[in-house]
Design an enzyme around this catalytic site. Structure first.
Site, PDB file in Angstrom:
ATOM      1  N   ASP A   1       5.311 -26.106 -10.732  1.00 59.85           N
ATOM      2  CA  ASP A   1       6.239 -26.723  -9.101  1.00 59.85           C
ATOM      3  C   ASP A   1       7.214 -27.136  -8.958  1.00 59.85           C
ATOM      4  O   ASP A   1       8.511 -26.627  -9.849  1.00 59.85           O
ATOM      5  CB  ASP A   1       5.514 -27.029  -8.296  1.00 59.85           C
TER       6      ASP A   1
ATOM      7  N   HIS B   1      -1.930 -22.856  -5.515  1.00 58.39           N
ATOM      8  CA  HIS B   1      -1.258 -22.952  -6.074  1.00 58.39           C
ATOM      9  C   HIS B   1      -1.180 -23.759  -7.304  1.00 58.39           C
ATOM     10  O   HIS B   1      -0.412 -24.103  -8.382  1.00 58.39           O
ATOM     11  CB  HIS B   1      -0.101 -24.275  -4.912  1.00 58.39           C
TER      12      HIS B   1
END
Length: 303
Positions: free
Chosen positions: A116, A283
């Site tokens: 991320d 994610h």
């Protein structure tokens, strides 16, 4: 080095704690593995900390000197006031601070894996300071400019990128603990928090309650909307690419649903020679798909 008595050390057995000064403030990390082994620095993303690496860290530390670091503004690292995204939380700045930190530990060259926001710091390091980066892993993220292309062409895509970049204090006032938790749920493959260790998640929540960290999160995204995007444009125009061995890892139920694979995106922009691995679920790949992510990282480190 300083030991932290209130740290959930069971998540990082055998690791020590270290906090060192850099030009951007003190950075905190957990460090483990053979002292003379190749160094591997692990960078988390929003809204987490180094704790997201706990499912992989002990295994990786069998063969590597593992440094699981809290980025500036997150976890136990310093969270200085920002400047509207211009410099303090720009990813080039944060990349240079990680290099400073690693140098103080005696590692001038190392491999880096970033998830991320940590992926953004990691690829800026590989592009701008390639002499320090031996191998690179990008976990579930795209180049900043590609994210903004997606946002501007796909209605409703990643609204938090825009909302968190709003001016102070508008973004900060909206970023409550409940709002962050809702965002986290939306990014998991099953829409729940079941993949997270309760110990780690409570540590995340503690950070989300601190105004200085909330401000830092927003400054991180303000930089993503301005300075980081401009840096990508400059690098693309200059034709800069990542030359070290690189793996792109992404969740099938998050970036795997995009208009192109993350691997294709990275290959046409900054990492033409990268290889890619799609892992199950969403994610948060280190916590949702730890086994598959670990295999991909070990594949990279063997190259």
């Amino acid at each position: 080095m300083s030991k932290e008595n209130d740290m959930p050390i069971e998540l990082f057995p055998g690791f020590s704690s270290v906090s060192l000064p850099t030009s951007g403030g003190d950075l905190y990390a957990r460090v483990g593995g053979p002292v003379d082994a190749p160094a591997l620095v692990l960078l988390h993303g929003f809204p987490q900390s180094h704790l997201c690496w706990h499912p992989l860290a002990e295994d990786l530390a069998r063969d590597f000197r593992v440094i699981a670091l809290d980025l500036k503004g997150y976890g136990r690292s310093a969270a200085p006031a920002g400047d509207g995204g211009r410099h303090t939380y720009a990813k080039r700045t944060m990349a240079a601070e990680v290099v400073e930190f690693m140098g103080q530990l005696g590692h001038e060259r190392f491999s880096v894996a970033g998830h991320d926001r940590g992926a953004q710091v990691a690829y800026q390091m590989a592009l701008g300071m390639p002499e320090h980066v031996e191998r690179l892993a990008i976990l579930d993220n795209l180049p900043v400019h590609a994210v903004w292309d997606l946002i501007e062409t796909t209605p409703g895509a990643l609204p938090h990128w825009t909302e968190m970049a709003l001016p102070t204090p508008q973004a900060e006032n909206a970023l409550t603990v409940d709002a962050i938790e809702t965002l986290v749920r939306a990014h998991t493959g099953d829409g729940t928090l079941g993949c997270f260790s309760p110990v780690a998640f409570e540590q995340y929540r503690q950070t989300w309650r601190r105004p200085r960290n909330i401000h830092a999160f927003c400054e991180d995204y303000r930089a993503g909307a301005t300075t980081d995007r401009e840096a990508d444009d400059q690098d693309l125009k200059a034709g800069r690419t990542i030359t070290c061995p690189t793996v792109i890892i992404w969740g099938a139920e998050f970036l795997g649903r995009g208009p192109e694979t993350p691997l294709d995106c990275w290959r046409r922009t900054f990492a033409p020679d990268a290889f890619g691995v799609e892992v199950p679920k969403g994610h948060f790949v280190t916590e949702e798909s730890p086994r598959e992510t670990l295999i991909a990282l070990r594949d990279l480190m063997a190259r």
